[in-house]
Design a protein around this motif. Structure first.
Motif, PDB file in Angstrom:
ATOM      1  N   VAL A  21      12.443   2.237  -9.460  1.00 47.18           N
ATOM      2  CA  VAL A  21      11.476   1.134  -9.587  1.00 47.18           C
ATOM      3  C   VAL A  21      12.187  -0.121 -10.072  1.00 47.18           C
ATOM      4  O   VAL A  21      13.177  -0.046 -10.807  1.00 47.18           O
ATOM      5  CB  VAL A  21      10.330   1.502 -10.551  1.00 47.18           C
ATOM      6  CG1 VAL A  21       9.560   2.718 -10.032  1.00 47.18           C
ATOM      7  CG2 VAL A  21      10.856   1.783 -11.954  1.00 47.18           C
ATOM      8  N   SER A  23      11.809  -2.224 -12.369  1.00 42.55           N
ATOM      9  CA  SER A  23      11.269  -2.563 -13.680  1.00 42.55           C
ATOM     10  C   SER A  23      12.198  -3.404 -14.546  1.00 42.55           C
ATOM     11  O   SER A  23      11.744  -4.081 -15.473  1.00 42.55           O
ATOM     12  CB  SER A  23      10.941  -1.274 -14.442  1.00 42.55           C
ATOM     13  OG  SER A  23      12.090  -0.436 -14.476  1.00 42.55           O
ATOM     14  N   PRO A  93       8.468  -0.289  -5.957  1.00 38.67           N
ATOM     15  CA  PRO A  93       9.600   0.635  -5.780  1.00 38.67           C
ATOM     16  C   PRO A  93      10.813  -0.138  -5.296  1.00 38.67           C
ATOM     17  O   PRO A  93      10.692  -1.174  -4.648  1.00 38.67           O
ATOM     18  CB  PRO A  93       9.102   1.616  -4.722  1.00 38.67           C
ATOM     19  CG  PRO A  93       8.053   0.861  -3.967  1.00 38.67           C
ATOM     20  CD  PRO A  93       7.405  -0.056  -4.966  1.00 38.67           C
ATOM     21  N   THR A 126       3.875   2.769  -8.494  1.00 42.55           N
ATOM     22  CA  THR A 126       4.654   2.484  -7.283  1.00 42.55           C
ATOM     23  C   THR A 126       4.475   3.517  -6.181  1.00 42.55           C
ATOM     24  O   THR A 126       5.147   3.457  -5.151  1.00 42.55           O
ATOM     25  CB  THR A 126       6.150   2.386  -7.641  1.00 42.55           C
ATOM     26  OG1 THR A 126       6.550   3.579  -8.326  1.00 42.55           O
ATOM     27  CG2 THR A 126       6.432   1.181  -8.520  1.00 42.55           C
TER      28      THR A 126
END
Length: 234
Positions: A21, A23, A93, A126
């Motif tokens: 991901v 993030s 993602p 995601t």
């Protein structure tokens, strides 16, 4: 002494943040804003250079060491609320990773320095959770965050696989060092960390796209890819 040997992998371990991901940019932006409000004059580039890959507790300890600021529970609570809100709105993602996972013929799991509850939430947001349910491992929850190899060794023991037959996908030097320390082969994903830094940390290959990583996994799972060894260390 350098030699070249063919190796066959039997298990794949993905890091989460920055590998599954996207993030890292989101969480670090929120972390920087929270630190700035707390009086820590740190930039986003400094966070990426020196803190990405660490657990939250490791990051706060380094902030205390480098800036002399001890951040308490109120800071943690406020940061996590802001972080989780930003992730819920923005997280996606990593490009191409769904294809890698969905077409993977080997058993696999995820090992993160984040808490398992955060990993599960990010994967859910995601659309990746279905691939990893029951296969989420947290080094932070284990109490031995990367670069300690403990979470990787726990995975190898739990699934009954030789660490040398495991392939780790990591995007930070912290994660690469953990995988190498566990005796596993590590591919570096150079999205937020330079290829040189990942190589110096011990990654035997470094790629900038998921299709490249996918092709390497295919070759390694078939035992058709040669890996150079220097003094017996991958």
């Amino acid at each position: 002494m350098t030699s070249t040997t063919k190796h066959k992998i039997a298990f794949v371990i993905f890091d989460c943040d920055g590998v599954l991901v996207d993030s890292e940019p989101i969480a670090n932006r929120v972390f920087m804003e929270a630190l700035n409000r707390a009086g820590v004059a740190i930039t986003l580039s400094e966070l990426f250079a020196n803190y990405v890959g660490l657990s939250l507790e490791q990051g706060l300890a380094r902030i205390n060491q480098n800036y002399g600021v001890l951040l308490g529970n109120d800071f943690l609570v406020d940061y996590k609320v802001a972080r989780d809100a930003a992730l819920a709105e923005e997280i996606k993602p990593i490009a191409g990773v769904t294809d890698v996972i969905s077409q993977l013929s080997l058993p696999y799991c995820v090992a993160s320095n984040s808490e398992a509850s955060k990993v599960e939430k990010m994967l859910s947001l995601t659309g990746l959770l279905a691939y990893f349910e029951g296969r989420i491992f947290s080094a932070a929850d284990l109490g031995k965050p990367k670069p300690a190899p403990d979470v990787y060794l726990k995975i190898a023991a739990q699934f009954g696989v030789n660490p040398a037959a495991c392939l780790v996908i990591e995007d930070t030097t912290t994660g690469v060092r953990a995988g190498v320390a566990a005796g596993m082969k590590v591919i570096g994903y150079a999205a937020t960390t330079s290829a040189q830094a990942l190589t110096e940390a011990g990654a035997f290959q470094v790629f900038k796209t998921m299709p490249e990583i996918q092709q390497s996994i295919i070759q390694l799972s078939a035992g058709t890819q040669s890996i150079s060894e220097r003094d017996g260390v991958l």
